[in-house]
Design a protein around this motif. Structure first.
Motif, PDB file in Angstrom:
ATOM      1  N   LEU A 242      37.051  -0.313  55.973  1.00 12.03           N
ATOM      2  CA  LEU A 242      37.668   0.984  55.707  1.00 12.03           C
ATOM      3  C   LEU A 242      39.187   0.919  55.841  1.00 12.03           C
ATOM      4  CD1 LEU A 242      35.803   3.405  54.961  1.00 12.03           C
ATOM      5  CD2 LEU A 242      34.633   1.605  56.202  1.00 12.03           C
ATOM      6  N   GLN A 243      39.881   1.521  54.869  1.00  9.86           N
ATOM      7  CA  GLN A 243      41.341   1.480  54.816  1.00  9.86           C
ATOM      8  C   GLN A 243      41.997   2.759  55.332  1.00  9.86           C
ATOM      9  OE1 GLN A 243      42.741  -1.499  53.729  1.00  9.86           O
ATOM     10  NE2 GLN A 243      40.564  -2.043  53.824  1.00  9.86           N
ATOM     11  N   THR A 244      41.216   3.651  55.894  1.00  7.83           N
ATOM     12  CA  THR A 244      41.735   4.959  56.282  1.00  7.83           C
ATOM     13  C   THR A 244      42.305   4.956  57.687  1.00  7.83           C
ATOM     14  OG1 THR A 244      39.471   5.490  56.898  1.00  7.83           O
ATOM     15  CG2 THR A 244      40.238   6.299  54.773  1.00  7.83           C
ATOM     16  N   ASP A 245      43.100   5.987  57.965  1.00  7.40           N
ATOM     17  CA  ASP A 245      43.668   6.205  59.298  1.00  7.40           C
ATOM     18  C   ASP A 245      43.035   7.471  59.865  1.00  7.40           C
ATOM     19  OD1 ASP A 245      45.106   6.741  61.570  1.00  7.40           O
ATOM     20  OD2 ASP A 245      47.082   6.681  60.615  1.00  7.40           O
ATOM     21  N   PRO A 246      42.134   7.345  60.843  1.00  7.55           N
ATOM     22  CA  PRO A 246      41.439   8.532  61.369  1.00  7.55           C
ATOM     23  C   PRO A 246      42.383   9.601  61.899  1.00  7.55           C
ATOM     24  CG  PRO A 246      40.351   6.539  62.105  1.00  7.55           C
ATOM     25  CD  PRO A 246      41.638   6.105  61.458  1.00  7.55           C
ATOM     26  N   ALA A 247      43.582   9.219  62.299  1.00  8.18           N
ATOM     27  CA  ALA A 247      44.529  10.198  62.843  1.00  8.18           C
ATOM     28  C   ALA A 247      45.230  10.997  61.750  1.00  8.18           C
ATOM     29  CB  ALA A 247      45.570   9.485  63.709  1.00  8.18           C
ATOM     30  N   GLU A 248      45.208  10.498  60.519  1.00  6.29           N
ATOM     31  CA  GLU A 248      45.993  11.131  59.458  1.00  6.29           C
ATOM     32  C   GLU A 248      45.172  11.592  58.255  1.00  6.29           C
ATOM     33  OE1 GLU A 248      49.157  11.851  59.653  1.00  6.29           O
ATOM     34  OE2 GLU A 248      49.474  10.899  61.606  1.00  6.29           O
ATOM     35  N   ASP A 249      44.066  10.920  57.976  1.00  7.73           N
ATOM     36  CA  ASP A 249      43.374  11.130  56.712  1.00  7.73           C
ATOM     37  C   ASP A 249      42.198  12.093  56.821  1.00  7.73           C
ATOM     38  OD1 ASP A 249      44.995   9.264  55.306  1.00  7.73           O
ATOM     39  OD2 ASP A 249      43.831   7.617  56.165  1.00  7.73           O
ATOM     40  N   CYS A 250      41.898  12.731  55.687  1.00  6.45           N
ATOM     41  CA  CYS A 250      40.645  13.477  55.534  1.00  6.45           C
ATOM     42  C   CYS A 250      39.564  12.441  55.268  1.00  6.45           C
ATOM     43  CB  CYS A 250      40.767  14.455  54.368  1.00  6.45           C
ATOM     44  SG  CYS A 250      39.227  15.278  53.923  1.00  6.45           S
ATOM     45  N   LEU A 251      38.743  12.172  56.274  1.00 11.25           N
ATOM     46  CA  LEU A 251      37.888  10.994  56.243  1.00 11.25           C
ATOM     47  C   LEU A 251      36.638  11.144  55.386  1.00 11.25           C
ATOM     48  CD1 LEU A 251      38.127  10.019  60.004  1.00 11.25           C
ATOM     49  CD2 LEU A 251      39.414   9.060  58.105  1.00 11.25           C
ATOM     50  N   GLY A 252      36.074  12.362  55.328  1.00 11.45           N
ATOM     51  CA  GLY A 252      34.776  12.544  54.700  1.00 11.45           C
ATOM     52  C   GLY A 252      34.640  11.959  53.314  1.00 11.45           C
ATOM     53  N   PRO A 253      35.471  12.361  52.337  1.00 10.73           N
ATOM     54  CA  PRO A 253      35.323  11.813  50.982  1.00 10.73           C
ATOM     55  C   PRO A 253      35.470  10.298  50.932  1.00 10.73           C
ATOM     56  CG  PRO A 253      36.650  13.807  50.933  1.00 10.73           C
ATOM     57  CD  PRO A 253      36.459  13.457  52.384  1.00 10.73           C
TER      58      PRO A 253
END
Length: 355
Positions: A242-253
């Motif tokens: 996963l390339q997302t940042d849990p602190a910044e991104d809308c994670l669901g989609p």
């Protein structure tokens, strides 16, 4: 945390309940012992939500994806559950099912000052012949494109929500884990030993370069670190990073798409004439993602799918996508469907966006 928002095109500031970046405004809600109705509105141009749309480009157009609708359904499902069971209640298994996307919602770039708005209406009913508990309820969700003042433009999609005990899912899937891991291992072995070229191993760049023939994913969506695909059998597995940042991104989609989009990859890369045809999402029968799906950095997550032509319509490919973490099946997408569309037709009802 409290958030303030203004109902689209109203002039009086009104404090509205905020659930998530995809469910920004609880405009109306009504709960009785056996029924519930919740109305949600969201602005596509919201800074938290917009990247999940602007990085999902199909045929040159930014689209609201079925994963976006599924995320909204899961968020509202949990909200309704806690409204009945209490805010500290353990989350159930939320089965988002019968997803049908009938109209594409194309996002404009740049977004107009008033934004583009999406409305979700949720209606729950506990059947009279049941024990009367919310676990017996079936919930219907309708998604609409609306104007900033709330006036309906058109219906976009619909799905259902059912509350289930996810421990039952895990127990059922555990009996299949061994077979799935064997199939995954077989694909990897064939990719490394066969000379036919039918089974290919691809890393992130090559995989998404192939995907770009129809879907151009931005960096936060490029979560398949490695893919092994049998082009003839329409069978594939991928390892996720996963390339997302849990602190910044809308994670669901991002998370939901990552768990499932190996299915779309198989369809759109294995077609014999990829320049003339494309496979577009045609919905799914059920999304069962348990709390055991926890995509932290370095997590061992992979998925598996075997797509097949539908007996009733060979232009549609369907299959079940299994999600495994640390060797355990933690999620299942049932009956994921993609329909073959000639690109000449696709360009008519899904025209590339104007910049």
């Amino acid at each position: 945390m409290s958030h303030t928002a203004t109902v689209a095109a109203t002039t009086t500031l009104k404090v509205l309940k905020y659930l998530s970046p995809s469910c920004q405004q609880v405009v109306e809600e009504e709960f009785t012992a056996t029924t519930a109705r919740v109305l949600i509105r969201s602005n596509l141009g919201d800074p938290k939500l917009w990247p999940t749309i602007d990085q999902h480009i199909c045929n040159g157009a930014a689209l609201v994806s079925s994963g976006h609708y599924a995320d909204m359904a899961a968020v509202v499902g949990e909200y309704i559950w806690r409204a009945y069971r209490g805010k500290d209640a353990e989350a159930p298994g939320i089965n988002v099912g019968h997803m049908e996307v009938t109209k594409t919602y194309i996002a404009l770039e740049p977004q107009p000052p008033e934004g583009q708005w999406l409305e979700m209406e949720v209606n729950l009913v506990v059947p009279e012949n049941s024990c009367g508990d919310i676990i017996d309820a079936t919930t219907h969700c309708t998604f609409r494109k609306i104007k900033p003042d709330g006036k309906k433009v058109e219906d976009l999609a619909e799905c259902t929500i059912e509350f289930e005990f996810y421990y039952n899912w895990l127990a059922e899937w555990s009996s299949q884990a061994g077979l799935l891991k064997s199939k995954i291992a077989n694909l990897w072995t064939r990719a490394q030993t066969e000379a036919s070229g039918d089974v290919q191993l691809m890393h992130t760049k090559k995989a998404y370069d192939l995907f770009r023939s129809f879907v151009d994913y931005g960096p936060k969506y490029q979560n398949m670190a490695e893919v092994v695909c049998d082009m003839k059998a329409l069978e594939a597995t991928s390892k996720l990073a996963l390339q997302t940042d849990p602190a910044e991104d809308c994670l669901g989609p991002y998370y939901l798409d990552a768990s499932c989009h190996v299915s779309g990859f198989v369809c759109n890369t294995a077609d014999e004439d990829i320049k003339k045809n494309a496979y577009i999402s045609h919905g799914f029968d059920g999304m069962k993602i348990t709390p055991r799906f926890n995509p932290y950095p370095g997590a061992d997550i992979q998925n598996y799918v075997h797509m097949k032509p539908m007996p009733s319509d060979s232009s549609i490919l369907e299959g079940d996508v299994y999600v495994l973490q640390d060797g355990e099946v933690v999620g299942l997408w049932e009956g994921v469907r993609f329909k073959k569309i000639p690109r000449r037709i696709l360009n008519v009802f899904l025209p590339p966006r104007k910049r």
